[in-house]
Write a protein that holds these residues in place. Structure first.
Motif, short mmCIF file in Angstrom:
data_model
loop_
_atom_site.label_atom_id
_atom_site.label_comp_id
_atom_site.label_asym_id
_atom_site.label_seq_id
_atom_site.Cartn_x
_atom_site.Cartn_y
_atom_site.Cartn_z
N PHE A 162 104.91 45.28 8.13
CA PHE A 162 103.71 46.11 7.98
C PHE A 162 102.45 45.24 7.98
O PHE A 162 101.47 45.54 8.67
CB PHE A 162 103.78 46.92 6.68
N CYS A 163 102.48 44.16 7.21
CA CYS A 163 101.30 43.29 7.12
C CYS A 163 100.98 42.64 8.46
O CYS A 163 99.81 42.56 8.86
CB CYS A 163 101.51 42.23 6.04
N ARG A 164 101.99 42.15 9.14
CA ARG A 164 101.76 41.52 10.45
C ARG A 164 101.07 42.50 11.40
O ARG A 164 100.06 42.16 12.04
CB ARG A 164 103.09 41.08 11.05
N GLN A 165 101.63 43.69 11.49
CA GLN A 165 101.07 44.67 12.44
C GLN A 165 99.67 45.08 12.03
O GLN A 165 98.78 45.23 12.88
CB GLN A 165 102.00 45.89 12.51
N ALA A 166 99.45 45.25 10.72
CA ALA A 166 98.12 45.66 10.26
C ALA A 166 97.09 44.58 10.51
O ALA A 166 95.97 44.87 10.95
CB ALA A 166 98.18 46.00 8.77
N VAL A 167 97.44 43.32 10.25
CA VAL A 167 96.49 42.23 10.45
C VAL A 167 96.19 42.04 11.93
O VAL A 167 95.04 41.88 12.34
CB VAL A 167 97.04 40.92 9.85
N GLU A 168 97.22 42.08 12.75
CA GLU A 168 97.04 41.81 14.18
C GLU A 168 96.35 42.95 14.92
O GLU A 168 95.88 42.75 16.04
CB GLU A 168 98.40 41.50 14.81
N SER A 169 96.28 44.13 14.29
CA SER A 169 95.62 45.26 14.94
C SER A 169 94.22 45.53 14.39
O SER A 169 93.57 46.50 14.81
CB SER A 169 96.48 46.53 14.80
N LEU A 170 93.75 44.71 13.46
CA LEU A 170 92.43 44.93 12.89
C LEU A 170 91.35 44.78 13.97
O LEU A 170 91.26 43.77 14.64
CB LEU A 170 92.15 43.92 11.76
#
Length: 301
Positions: A162-170
């Motif tokens: 979840f964190c990876r996807q959220a950070v990379e899509s900011l």
């Protein structure tokens, strides 16, 4: 009341220096937990008393409550309290797998299907964590700290994704989101991927004006200085700023110490307005964090 002047200072502590003034503030105003933390970080205190003081905030469900995070009152476990507990355990080197097991059990019970933790909301004050959408700002610091301490748990795999996807899509963010993302990226597995995400995030921070590069200039907002992202020199966020920008930021941090020796409180995103008691408790936490940042950069006197 005990005479705080009787507390011995280290030879490197001038009587009216930054550390000595902060020590007076802590001994006069802080909770036992923050007093023990101060002693651990700056007076060669033991880790055991910190852990003992933290235990008073732990609940049977594995989470923490009882206003451990001062902005949120009441006894119920909440993710923000539990994040604070992990931060304390990490700070004193006691965030091991045995202690993290119960914490992860609680985090599993309050997370979304994707493993994300809910953001703080005013409705949660005094009650349990509601089933709210997952929040990067709530999840990333917890996941980062667990990775830093090499803790593994089934919940952590989902939360990491979840964190990876959220950070990379900011594409746009608030300073609090960026601070949380940095805490994740600094300790996330797959360092090549983390470094690439940090480089992209740094460009976004500068492009969107999410940092005040001149603390004395117009538009400066608390919580948006270079040191708020790069808490230590080895943080990935340190590369976002020049030496001169970092030094100005640290100058501003040192100058923010108030007349009573403490630093101003930082408001938890989404939390209610601080009561006078919660404000004082939050200032003690902010004071220790400010001292730790100055120490990390060799600026504490």
């Amino acid at each position: 009341m005990a005479d705080i002047a009787a507390v011995p200072l280290t030879p490197a502590s001038p009587p009216r220096g930054t550390l000595a003034r902060a020590e007076g503030f802590v001994w006069l105003t802080a909770r036992v937990l923050e007093q023990r933390l101060f002693a651990r970080h700056f007076r060669d205190g033991a880790a055991g008393p910190v852990e003992t003081a933290l235990e008073a905030y732990r609940n049977d469900d594995g989470g923490y409550g009882h206003a451990l995070e001062p902005a949120l009152r009441g006894p119920a476990s909440l993710p923000a309290h539990t994040a604070r507990a992990l931060h304390v355990l990490d700070a004193v080197g006691r965030c091991d797998a045995r202690r993290a097991e119960d914490v992860c059990r609680y985090l599993t019970s309050v997370s979304t299907a994707e493993g994300a933790l809910p953001a703080v909301g005013t409705h949660a004050n005094g009650g349990g964590a509601a089933r709210l959408p997952g929040s990067l700002s709530a999840t990333a610091p917890v996941v980062g700290l667990l990775h830093r301490n090499e803790v593994w748990h089934p919940w952590l795999f989902r939360a990491t994704d979840f964190c990876r996807q959220a950070v990379e899509s900011l594409e746009s963010a608030r300073p609090g989101d960026v601070e949380a993302a940095v805490l994740f990226l600094d300790h996330a597995p797959d360092r090549t991927r983390a470094e690439a995400a940090a480089d992209r995030l740094g460009r976004l921070v500068r492009r969107e004006g999410l940092v005040a590069l001149d603390p004395d200039g117009p538009g400066h907002a608390p919580g948006a200085l270079p040191h708020d992202y790069a808490r230590t020199p080895d943080s990935l966020a340190r590369a976002w700023f020049t030496d001169a920008e970092t030094e100005r930021s640290l100058d501003a941090l040192a100058a923010a110490q108030q007349d009573d020796g403490g630093w101003p409180a930082r408001r938890l995103p989404g939390a209610p307005e601080l009561t006078p008691g919660a404000l004082l408790e939050s200032r003690c936490i902010a004071t220790i964090e400010a001292l730790r940042t100055l120490t990390a950069y060799g600026r504490l006197v």
